[in-house]
Design an enzyme around this catalytic site. Structure first.
Site, mmCIF file in Angstrom:
data_model
loop_
_atom_site.group_PDB
_atom_site.id
_atom_site.type_symbol
_atom_site.label_atom_id
_atom_site.label_comp_id
_atom_site.label_asym_id
_atom_site.label_seq_id
_atom_site.Cartn_x
_atom_site.Cartn_y
_atom_site.Cartn_z
ATOM 1 C CG ASP A 15 88.749 47.904 50.685
ATOM 2 O OD1 ASP A 15 89.547 48.604 51.339
ATOM 3 O OD2 ASP A 15 88.409 48.177 49.515
ATOM 4 C CD1 TRP A 74 67.547 52.565 46.741
ATOM 5 C CD2 TRP A 74 69.066 52.764 45.114
ATOM 6 N NE1 TRP A 74 67.993 53.863 46.746
ATOM 7 C CE2 TRP A 74 68.921 54.010 45.757
ATOM 8 C CE3 TRP A 74 69.968 52.634 44.052
ATOM 9 C CZ2 TRP A 74 69.643 55.139 45.362
ATOM 10 C CZ3 TRP A 74 70.692 53.754 43.664
ATOM 11 C CH2 TRP A 74 70.536 54.989 44.306
ATOM 12 C CG LEU A 75 71.486 48.812 50.447
ATOM 13 C CD1 LEU A 75 72.775 48.620 51.228
ATOM 14 C CD2 LEU A 75 70.347 48.046 51.094
#
Length: 312
Positions: free
Chosen positions: A212, A97-98
């Site tokens: 991307d 998780w960030l």
């Protein structure tokens, strides 16, 4: 996709964690995204989709590992792939998780400058550093396996000539797909021929690129560190990442200034930026149709016209 609470046995077996709940996370357009709440009070990030989409998640995990290998301690942060596979009737990818800043207006402009410099470090450090098995740093452009750009296949393999790689593995497949779908573009073959000529004298280093890098795939964490995610990695001209960062906006000028201060771009990058972003416009035309078809035709006309005026 339904909430991933049915993943509890799989998470316990694969990661030794106890899932106590999940909440949806917005922002994605391909997969369902979730915040997984664990019994320890910590959180993980998960993407789920139908089983047929497992190759997309596997490619994403591979790309994140490659970015981390190139970034080291000075590059951008990326979420860590922890587990992926089929579970509970879904394809699943679990990441660390960030904590990201929810509002870009709350981000100090210098943090964007540092993210630009960190991306330059990632590009430069990748030149002599293998980023995965079968990687070929310093030797060729491409990637050991095909992967995806969004939900579309991205053809890779290896080629020592950058212009040939970009024409044959990036532009040509997208133009062929449009034509097969009944949307051929005027002067497409001429554009392919000229693109090879335009890039023939350009000799970039085969850097690992995100592939991307629009603004939705970059952020600043609450701790002030720059982060990038959702990659479509390969070894290419580093300019493709800077070009994509300009295509849909969202990156402040400080990001580009930070990159330029760390590793300036060579002359001609503005023209090449328009050529490189043609690939992403084509991909959007194939995925979404609509106004992107007109933008692609306009980009061909503009590139050919500009080249004629400049005597190229």
């Amino acid at each position: 996709m339904p909430p991933p609470d049915t993943l509890s046995p799989w998470l316990a077996e694969r990661l030794g964690v106890e899932l106590v709940g999940s909440t949806p996370v917005g922002g994605g357009c391909i997969h369902s995204a979730w915040c997984l709440h664990l019994a320890t009070g910590s959180r993980l990030f998960a993407k789920t989709n139908t089983p047929s989409c497992l190759p997309l998640l596997e490619a994403e995990a591979e790309g994140l590992l490659a970015l981390a290998a190139a970034a080291g301690d000075e590059g951008p942060q990326s979420p860590v792939p922890l587990a992926h596979g089929l579970a509970g009737g879904s394809a699943v990818l679990v990441l660390s998780w960030l904590d990201l800043e929810s509002s870009r207006s709350a981000v100090d402009i210098q943090q964007w400058r540092r993210l630009g410099a960190a991306l330059a470090h990632l590009h430069r450090s990748s030149l002599l550093r293998p980023c995965m098995a079968a990687d070929r740093p310093g030797e060729a452009f491409g990637w050991p396996t095909d992967n995806f750009i969004g939900s579309a296949p991205q053809r890779n393999g290896w080629d020592e000539d950058w212009g040939r790689f970009f024409v044959q593995r990036r532009l040509a497949p997208q133009l062929e797909h449009l034509a097969r779908g009944g949307n051929p573009l005027r002067h497409a073959e001429w554009l392919l021929e000229r693109s090879g000529e335009w890039l023939a004298e350009h000799r970039p280093d085969p850097c690992l690129v995100h592939g991307d890098l629009w603004s939705g795939n970059a952020a600043i964490t609450t701790g002030g560190q720059g982060a990038i995610f959702d990659p479509a990695v390969y070894r290419g001209d580093r300019e493709v990442d800077l070009a994509m960062a300009r295509l849909f906006g969202g990156f402040p000028a400080a990001f580009f200034a930070g990159y330029a201060a760390a590793w300036p771009l060579p002359p001609g990058h503005r023209f090449r930026s328009d050529l490189y972003n043609f690939y992403h416009l084509l991909n959007h035309a194939n995925l979404f149709g609509g106004s992107y078809l007109g933008q692609c035709q306009g980009r061909i006309d503009t590139l050919l016209s500009r080249a004629a005026q400049e005597g190229n």
